[in-house]
Every structure is written in C-alpha cells, then in structure tokens.
Scaffold this active site. Structure first.
Site, PDB file in Angstrom:
ATOM      1  N   VAL A  52      37.435  13.584  -5.321  1.00 18.46           N
ATOM      2  CA  VAL A  52      36.896  14.216  -6.523  1.00 18.46           C
ATOM      3  C   VAL A  52      35.852  15.216  -6.054  1.00 18.46           C
ATOM      4  O   VAL A  52      34.804  14.829  -5.535  1.00 18.46           O
ATOM      5  CB  VAL A  52      36.268  13.172  -7.464  1.00 18.46           C
ATOM      6  CG1 VAL A  52      35.701  13.857  -8.701  1.00 18.46           C
ATOM      7  CG2 VAL A  52      37.306  12.126  -7.862  1.00 18.46           C
ATOM      8  N   GLU A  55      32.827  21.574  -8.355  1.00 19.38           N
ATOM      9  CA  GLU A  55      32.734  22.993  -8.021  1.00 19.38           C
ATOM     10  C   GLU A  55      31.385  23.347  -7.418  1.00 19.38           C
ATOM     11  O   GLU A  55      30.332  22.940  -7.922  1.00 19.38           O
ATOM     12  CB  GLU A  55      32.919  23.801  -9.302  1.00 19.38           C
ATOM     13  CG  GLU A  55      32.700  25.291  -9.134  1.00 19.38           C
ATOM     14  CD  GLU A  55      32.933  26.031 -10.445  1.00 19.38           C
ATOM     15  OE1 GLU A  55      32.662  25.470 -11.520  1.00 19.38           O
ATOM     16  OE2 GLU A  55      33.406  27.167 -10.384  1.00 19.38           O
ATOM     17  N   CYS A  56      31.418  24.143  -6.350  1.00 18.32           N
ATOM     18  CA  CYS A  56      30.195  24.665  -5.742  1.00 18.32           C
ATOM     19  C   CYS A  56      30.527  26.079  -5.285  1.00 18.32           C
ATOM     20  O   CYS A  56      31.074  26.267  -4.202  1.00 18.32           O
ATOM     21  CB  CYS A  56      29.767  23.784  -4.567  1.00 18.32           C
ATOM     22  SG  CYS A  56      28.387  24.477  -3.641  1.00 18.32           S
ATOM     23  N   CYS A  67      24.579  23.473   1.739  1.00 19.42           N
ATOM     24  CA  CYS A  67      25.172  22.188   1.388  1.00 19.42           C
ATOM     25  C   CYS A  67      26.424  21.990   2.232  1.00 19.42           C
ATOM     26  O   CYS A  67      26.774  22.842   3.037  1.00 19.42           O
ATOM     27  CB  CYS A  67      25.505  22.139  -0.103  1.00 19.42           C
ATOM     28  SG  CYS A  67      26.668  23.427  -0.590  1.00 19.42           S
ATOM     29  N   GLN A  72      33.478  19.899   3.071  1.00 10.97           N
ATOM     30  CA  GLN A  72      34.085  18.700   2.494  1.00 10.97           C
ATOM     31  C   GLN A  72      35.394  19.044   1.786  1.00 10.97           C
ATOM     32  O   GLN A  72      36.364  18.294   1.872  1.00 10.97           O
ATOM     33  CB  GLN A  72      33.134  18.038   1.496  1.00 10.97           C
ATOM     34  CG  GLN A  72      31.961  17.355   2.181  1.00 10.97           C
ATOM     35  CD  GLN A  72      31.295  16.308   1.295  1.00 10.97           C
ATOM     36  OE1 GLN A  72      31.616  16.199   0.117  1.00 10.97           O
ATOM     37  NE2 GLN A  72      30.387  15.551   1.863  1.00 10.97           N
ATOM     38  N   GLU A  94      29.501  22.806 -11.781  1.00  7.48           N
ATOM     39  CA  GLU A  94      28.703  23.483 -10.753  1.00  7.48           C
ATOM     40  C   GLU A  94      27.300  22.886 -10.626  1.00  7.48           C
ATOM     41  O   GLU A  94      26.669  22.544 -11.633  1.00  7.48           O
ATOM     42  CB  GLU A  94      28.610  24.968 -11.139  1.00  7.48           C
ATOM     43  CG  GLU A  94      27.714  25.817 -10.277  1.00  7.48           C
ATOM     44  CD  GLU A  94      28.241  26.035  -8.865  1.00  7.48           C
ATOM     45  OE1 GLU A  94      29.387  26.498  -8.733  1.00  7.48           O
ATOM     46  OE2 GLU A  94      27.520  25.726  -7.915  1.00  7.48           O
ATOM     47  N   GLY A  95      26.820  22.796  -9.401  1.00  7.06           N
ATOM     48  CA  GLY A  95      25.441  22.353  -9.174  1.00  7.06           C
ATOM     49  C   GLY A  95      25.179  20.947  -9.695  1.00  7.06           C
ATOM     50  O   GLY A  95      24.141  20.702 -10.303  1.00  7.06           O
ATOM     51  N   ASP A 128      21.294  14.637 -11.242  1.00  5.02           N
ATOM     52  CA  ASP A 128      22.756  14.670 -11.198  1.00  5.02           C
ATOM     53  C   ASP A 128      23.295  14.501 -12.612  1.00  5.02           C
ATOM     54  O   ASP A 128      23.067  13.478 -13.245  1.00  5.02           O
ATOM     55  CB  ASP A 128      23.265  13.534 -10.293  1.00  5.02           C
ATOM     56  CG  ASP A 128      24.710  13.727  -9.890  1.00  5.02           C
ATOM     57  OD1 ASP A 128      25.452  14.403 -10.644  1.00  5.02           O
ATOM     58  OD2 ASP A 128      25.106  13.214  -8.838  1.00  5.02           O
ATOM     59  N   ARG A 130      26.594  14.971 -13.310  1.00  6.57           N
ATOM     60  CA  ARG A 130      28.044  14.897 -13.253  1.00  6.57           C
ATOM     61  C   ARG A 130      28.571  13.712 -14.049  1.00  6.57           C
ATOM     62  O   ARG A 130      27.951  12.680 -14.144  1.00  6.57           O
ATOM     63  CB  ARG A 130      28.510  14.790 -11.797  1.00  6.57           C
ATOM     64  CG  ARG A 130      28.328  16.090 -11.073  1.00  6.57           C
ATOM     65  CD  ARG A 130      28.728  15.975  -9.635  1.00  6.57           C
ATOM     66  NE  ARG A 130      27.812  15.123  -8.898  1.00  6.57           N
ATOM     67  CZ  ARG A 130      27.869  14.967  -7.575  1.00  6.57           C
ATOM     68  NH1 ARG A 130      28.789  15.582  -6.878  1.00  6.57           N
ATOM     69  NH2 ARG A 130      27.008  14.188  -6.967  1.00  6.57           N
TER      70      ARG A 130
HETATM   71 ZN   LIG Z   1      27.491  22.764  -2.522  1.00  8.93          ZN
END
Ligand SMILES: [Zn+2]
Length: 210
Positions: A52, A55-56, A67, A72, A94-95, A128, A130
């Site tokens: 999983v 997005e970055c 990062c 990864q 994102e982020g 976080d 997410r």
């Molecule tokens: Zn990142």
C-alpha cells in the site's frame, strides 16, 4: 463494512520498466483517483502480496532524498514482479494525507530544525492523516481477503485489518538510508512506531560506514 466509497471505473494493461501490470482506477466521492497495479491471479483465494503506497510527488516523481518513498515504490514493483503475483495500491493521499502544500510547508519548518512529526504539529496538522479504508475496499473488489503485507508500518496492518483484510504476514521492506533521509527514517522509527530495527542500520549509517 459501511457502504463502499471506492468504485472501479477503468482498467487496462500497463507495461512498465518493472514488467507488465494490470492497472485499475478507482474513484471515490472525494474525487480522488486511486490506483491498483496487479500481477497474476490475486483473487484466487490464496493470500496475495500487497504493497500500500501513498502518493508522494516529490519522492515518487522527482526522486527527492527527503524521504524514502520513491525507492520504496520502485523496490515494491520489482519485488512484486520477482514474485509474479501481487498488488500495489497507489493511494492519492499526498504527504500522509495533509496535501502537497502542507507537506512542502512542513519541509520548510524542518529546515529550521523541527522533525517531520513536530513540523506537522506546528502547522496544526496531525502527524498522519492516512486512512486505509479505501485500500481495504479496493482489495475486496479485487478479491483479496488475506494479505502478505510489504511494510514496516504497523499502522497499515491495523488499518487494513480494521476494514476486513486479514494480514497473515508482514514482509519487511528494505531501503538503504542516505544522508538526506536519515533523520526522517529515525523519526519514523522513534515517533511513529515503524519497524526499522534490523532492517536498516540507522546508527552506523550516520557516520557513513553503512
Ligand atoms: Zn515521500
């Protein structure tokens, strides 16, 4: 589970530099387009390898060293290809869910000495944001009920299990630290519970010996 928020809206083959995947696009009420890249018969009832990925833009696209996301992502796609069966979910959060502008503002604060968690808190944002519900819904749609999850992050395991995907195994993911991401990786380990012990020699890497 409450009524699913992710709806499959498109699919096609996607040949990549890592190999050939099938790509599925999911839409949500927030108009976020999430992606699943699959390989092999993942819905056949056997536990599937699952990564999983959130997005970055800076890490995934620009190769940022702040990062470890880009590495990864590439490692996960290679790993899945090596196994010939599995799925990578690419979530548009994102982020860690705070969005691109907030993430870059947090970087600016980190340049003044705050770590990644302190910077988010200084901006009035959680460390976080997410949410793994949509990930679990996508896995359900693809027929995956049990996962061998490629992760160092216990929150992902909890997040999937809370939404009905059993994680039967955690497969550690290895990313070599570099001078720019070392502090970030340490913060992930020390403040966010990431399981990096034994995976990357953070202490020895500090003096360049690793
Ligand atoms: Zn990142």
């Amino acid at each position: 589970m409450i009524s699913p928020s992710a709806r499959r809206v498109a699919e096609a083959n996607l040949p990549t530099r890592y190999g050939a995947f099938e790509m599925f696009v999911y839409d949500t009420p927030e108009r976020k387009e999430h992606v699943a890249l699959t390989l092999g018969a993942i819905g056949d009832g056997d536990p599937a390898l699952v990564r999983v990925h959130s997005e970055c833009l800076t890490g995934d696209v620009f190769g940022s060293n702040r990062c470890d996301c880009g590495e990864q992502l590439a490692d996960s796609l290679r790993f899945l290809q090596g196994h010939g069966r599995g799925v990578l979910l690419y979530l548009r959060q994102e982020g860690r869910g705070i969005g691109l502008a907030n993430k870059i503002s947090a970087y600016a604060l980190q340049e003044q000495g705050l770590d990644t968690v302190e910077a988010n808190l200084a901006l009035g944002l959680p460390e976080d944001m997410r949410d793994y519900r949509v990930a679990a819904e996508m896995l359900h749609d693809l027929g995956v009920r049990q996962a061998r999850l490629l992760t160092n992050n216990p929150a992902k395991i909890e997040g999937l299990e809370r939404h009905g995907v059993e994680v039967v195994e955690r497969v550690p993911i290895r990313v070599p630290p570099n001078p720019s991401n070392l502090a970030y990786l340490r913060t992930k380990r020390e403040k966010m519970g990431h399981l990096l012990q034994g995976v990357m020699p953070l202490e020895t890497a500090q003096d360049g010996s690793a």
